[in-house]
Motif scaffolding. Structure first.
Motif: not given
Length: 341
Positions: A254-261
């Motif tokens: 989820v954090q990785a998805w957040h960094k990729q907007s």
């Protein structure tokens, strides 16, 4: 007095307890101990002397202090104080009580064998004729494929957090109507990350797990209509991957998805598909179970005939002339001189 009761850290931010703390801080501090005095139906006798003996035997609280605390709890709505046959009792709204005391099974809740009489004019009776219709345990919610309400920090706190308050309990009548509309053998898929986590990973989440699930759904800026599905997708990937700590692995996704907007479920699903394709391209031999190529692993091993080497060593030793006794003694003497030197 109960053997165990669950309490919650949410009491620290409860508005009603804050009001009590401003007027009488000691009464506010008494509340966690009061919770242990309620029976499995959320009732207890409002006798200051009995409460002193059963709950506060080692505390320097006088019966008058306990009586004042009871009145404050009743005035602010933490409990309902009522009278039956000349005796006063306290009761907590069953919806709020069972919402946190999840280990009390529904079969026990429905059969009222309490030693204390039930209130007849409780404020929650206006909107709910059945005292025990409402809060369900995670096990029941899992069996009926309904919204799972975990017990991160169980306690009958009257002012639950917004994430908990948003959960809707299903009344028995409504449950029957919905089940008639569904097929008999079809199980409804979980529509919240909490329910999916309860059904597939941990039926009784801890306080930390509950906080992480709330953080994953509420703090990464996903669309409201897709945030639950996005977190469920991350949990599914953690299960498929076989991660030891599935919640931590899902949180990293989820954090990785957040960094990729990422904002929508379609975007998250597309990124997950790309990651899987990259893994397959990066490890083409992983499907056959062989290890990836490496110059440190797949080196060319030199062939040697160790039997032939051993024969040569023995021949060299045999070809040398045997030493005489004088030569051996002289050799040992030199070795002693070197060692002692």
């Amino acid at each position: 007095m109960a053997r165990k009761r669950f309490i919650t850290s949410e009491m620290s931010s409860d508005e009603k307890l804050a009001e009590i703390a401003m007027e009488h801080p000691t009464a506010a501090l008494m509340w966690p101990w009061f919770i242990t005095g309620f029976d499995d139906w959320g009732r207890m006798e409002a006798s200051p002397i009995k409460i002193k003996l059963n709950i506060f035997p080692a505390f320097p609280f006088a019966p008058d202090d306990i009586s004042q605390a009871i009145d404050l709890f009743a005035e602010t709505g933490l409990v309902h104080k009522y009278e039956v046959d000349g005796k006063y009792y306290l009761a907590i709204d069953p919806d709020k009580y069972y919402k946190y005391q999840t280990y009390i099974r529904a079969s026990k809740r429905e059969v009222d064998t309490s030693n204390y009489p039930a209130p007849k004019d409780a404020p929650w009776m206006d909107s709910n004729d059945d005292l025990h219709a409402g809060a369900r345990s995670c096990a029941e919610e899992r069996e009926n494929a309904r919204i799972c309400i975990p017990s991160p920090s169980p306690s009958p706190s009257p002012s639950p957090s917004p994430s908990i308050a948003a959960a809707i309990y299903t009344e028995p009548g409504v449950l029957q109507e919905e089940e008639q509309q569904q097929s008999d053998d079809t199980e409804q898929k979980p529509d919240t990350a909490c329910s999916y986590y309860c059904q597939n990973i941990n039926p009784m989440p801890s306080q930390r797990e509950y906080q992480v699930l709330n953080s994953m759904t509420d703090t990464y800026g996903f669309d409201d209509s897709d945030k639950e599905k996005i977190v469920i997708l991350a949990l599914q990937e953690a299960i498929d991957f076989g991660a030891k700590s599935k919640l931590r692995y899902a949180e990293s996704i989820v954090q990785a998805w957040h960094k990729q907007s990422v904002k929508t479920f379609v975007q998250a699903e597309g990124l997950l598909r790309q990651w899987r394709e990259q893994k397959q391209r990066g490890h083409p031999q992983s499907k056959q179970g062989s290890r990836p190529s490496s110059k440190f692993i797949n080196f060319t091993q030199r062939s040697r005939d160790f039997n032939d080497i051993e024969k040569k060593i023995m021949q060299n030793r045999l070809s040398q002339p045997a030493k005489t006794a004088e030569e051996l003694m002289e050799e040992r003497r030199r070795q002693k001189e070197i060692v002692g030197g």
